[in-house]
Design a protein around this motif. Sequence first.
Motif, PDB file in Angstrom:
ATOM      1  N   ALA A  63       0.834  -1.208   0.000  1.00 10.14           N
ATOM      2  CA  ALA A  63       0.000   0.000   0.000  1.00 10.14           C
ATOM      3  C   ALA A  63       0.866   1.255   0.000  1.00 10.14           C
ATOM      4  CB  ALA A  63      -0.930  -0.006   1.211  1.00 10.14           C
ATOM      5  N   SER A  64       2.001   1.220   0.704  1.00  5.57           N
ATOM      6  CA  SER A  64       2.889   2.386   0.734  1.00  5.57           C
ATOM      7  C   SER A  64       3.538   2.628  -0.625  1.00  5.57           C
ATOM      8  CB  SER A  64       3.982   2.179   1.787  1.00  5.57           C
ATOM      9  OG  SER A  64       3.420   2.020   3.059  1.00  5.57           O
ATOM     10  N   THR A  66      -5.446   8.252  -3.494  1.00  9.86           N
ATOM     11  CA  THR A  66      -4.452   8.766  -2.547  1.00  9.86           C
ATOM     12  C   THR A  66      -5.006   8.748  -1.129  1.00  9.86           C
ATOM     13  OG1 THR A  66      -3.526  10.202  -4.257  1.00  9.86           O
ATOM     14  CG2 THR A  66      -3.000  10.728  -1.974  1.00  9.86           C
ATOM     15  N   TRP A  67      -6.202   9.295  -0.953  1.00 14.53           N
ATOM     16  CA  TRP A  67      -6.799   9.326   0.381  1.00 14.53           C
ATOM     17  C   TRP A  67      -7.113   7.922   0.886  1.00 14.53           C
ATOM     18  CZ3 TRP A  67      -6.421  13.133   3.584  1.00 14.53           C
ATOM     19  CH2 TRP A  67      -6.298  14.436   3.103  1.00 14.53           C
ATOM     20  N   GLY A  68      -7.586   7.072   0.009  1.00 16.46           N
ATOM     21  CA  GLY A  68      -7.913   5.699   0.409  1.00 16.46           C
ATOM     22  C   GLY A  68      -6.681   4.911   0.841  1.00 16.46           C
ATOM     23  N   LEU A  69      -5.607   5.019   0.084  1.00 20.55           N
ATOM     24  CA  LEU A  69      -4.376   4.307   0.448  1.00 20.55           C
ATOM     25  C   LEU A  69      -3.749   4.882   1.710  1.00 20.55           C
ATOM     26  CD1 LEU A  69      -2.756   3.659  -3.029  1.00 20.55           C
ATOM     27  CD2 LEU A  69      -3.581   1.956  -1.418  1.00 20.55           C
ATOM     28  N   ALA A  70      -3.803   6.198   1.869  1.00 25.03           N
ATOM     29  CA  ALA A  70      -3.262   6.807   3.081  1.00 25.03           C
ATOM     30  C   ALA A  70      -4.044   6.336   4.309  1.00 25.03           C
ATOM     31  CB  ALA A  70      -3.297   8.324   2.971  1.00 25.03           C
ATOM     32  N   VAL A 125      -3.121   2.673   5.067  1.00 26.00           N
ATOM     33  CA  VAL A 125      -1.821   2.536   5.726  1.00 26.00           C
ATOM     34  C   VAL A 125      -1.939   2.893   7.203  1.00 26.00           C
ATOM     35  CG1 VAL A 125       0.518   3.488   5.840  1.00 26.00           C
ATOM     36  CG2 VAL A 125      -0.437   2.830   3.644  1.00 26.00           C
ATOM     37  N   VAL A 126      -2.647   3.964   7.524  1.00 29.95           N
ATOM     38  CA  VAL A 126      -2.802   4.375   8.923  1.00 29.95           C
ATOM     39  C   VAL A 126      -3.558   3.310   9.716  1.00 29.95           C
ATOM     40  CG1 VAL A 126      -3.922   6.052  10.439  1.00 29.95           C
ATOM     41  CG2 VAL A 126      -2.635   6.833   8.457  1.00 29.95           C
ATOM     42  N   VAL A 127      -4.666   2.821   9.172  1.00 33.80           N
ATOM     43  CA  VAL A 127      -5.461   1.814   9.873  1.00 33.80           C
ATOM     44  C   VAL A 127      -4.670   0.520  10.044  1.00 33.80           C
ATOM     45  CG1 VAL A 127      -7.516   0.341   9.656  1.00 33.80           C
ATOM     46  CG2 VAL A 127      -7.676   2.786   9.211  1.00 33.80           C
ATOM     47  N   VAL A 167      -3.665  -1.489  13.438  1.00 31.20           N
ATOM     48  CA  VAL A 167      -4.094  -2.875  13.624  1.00 31.20           C
ATOM     49  C   VAL A 167      -2.902  -3.800  13.855  1.00 31.20           C
ATOM     50  CG1 VAL A 167      -5.168  -4.842  12.437  1.00 31.20           C
ATOM     51  CG2 VAL A 167      -6.250  -2.609  12.370  1.00 31.20           C
ATOM     52  N   ILE A 168      -1.798  -3.545  13.164  1.00 34.52           N
ATOM     53  CA  ILE A 168      -0.652  -4.450  13.251  1.00 34.52           C
ATOM     54  C   ILE A 168      -0.011  -4.442  14.640  1.00 34.52           C
ATOM     55  CG2 ILE A 168       1.212  -2.925  12.529  1.00 34.52           C
ATOM     56  CD1 ILE A 168       2.169  -5.179  10.694  1.00 34.52           C
ATOM     57  N   THR A 169      -0.263  -3.396  15.421  1.00 35.97           N
ATOM     58  CA  THR A 169       0.322  -3.355  16.760  1.00 35.97           C
ATOM     59  C   THR A 169      -0.240  -4.458  17.656  1.00 35.97           C
ATOM     60  OG1 THR A 169      -1.316  -1.750  17.514  1.00 35.97           O
ATOM     61  CG2 THR A 169       0.767  -0.884  16.678  1.00 35.97           C
ATOM     62  N   THR A 170      -1.422  -4.957  17.352  1.00 34.46           N
ATOM     63  CA  THR A 170      -1.977  -6.056  18.149  1.00 34.46           C
ATOM     64  C   THR A 170      -1.317  -7.389  17.811  1.00 34.46           C
ATOM     65  OG1 THR A 170      -3.747  -6.462  16.560  1.00 34.46           O
ATOM     66  CG2 THR A 170      -4.203  -4.917  18.346  1.00 34.46           C
ATOM     67  N   PHE A 171      -0.638  -7.467  16.681  1.00 33.13           N
ATOM     68  CA  PHE A 171      -0.015  -8.712  16.250  1.00 33.13           C
ATOM     69  C   PHE A 171       1.506  -8.710  16.402  1.00 33.13           C
ATOM     70  CE2 PHE A 171      -3.970  -8.460  13.795  1.00 33.13           C
ATOM     71  CZ  PHE A 171      -4.547  -9.662  14.173  1.00 33.13           C
TER      72      PHE A 171
END
Length: 116
Positions: free
Chosen positions: A12-13, A54-58, A61-63, A67-71
């Motif tokens: 996505a980045s 652009t807004w959708g990918l940004a 990436v933020v979401v 989310v990845i911090t829980t894993f």
Amino acid sequence: MYVFLSIFILIASILLILIVLVQNSKGGGLASGFSSSNQIMGVRKTTDFLEKATWGLAAAVVVLCVVITTFIPRHELNAPQQSEIQQQVNEAVTVDPNLMSPDFGTAQPDAAPVEE
């Protein structure tokens, strides 16, 4: 799951970087190459698509980063919490109780006076 989300964030980045590079800072961008308004998507539709992408990918990436911090893999949950630096210091330094304070030369024998 952590690796899958990491790869997804990376993809996505990269797509976000490419879409931003395609856009023109003055609003032309990819759409400025189309001179005719009778194209399939049209000039306005292309800029709208790029802006929404652009807004959708940004946002994705933020979401995904939240989310990845829980894993995040956590090892040795029952071990006492100590930083790696502190562990290395404890392993490298051995403290001799007899050498706790510096001597500043008091343990050296007196030097004999030099006769000329």
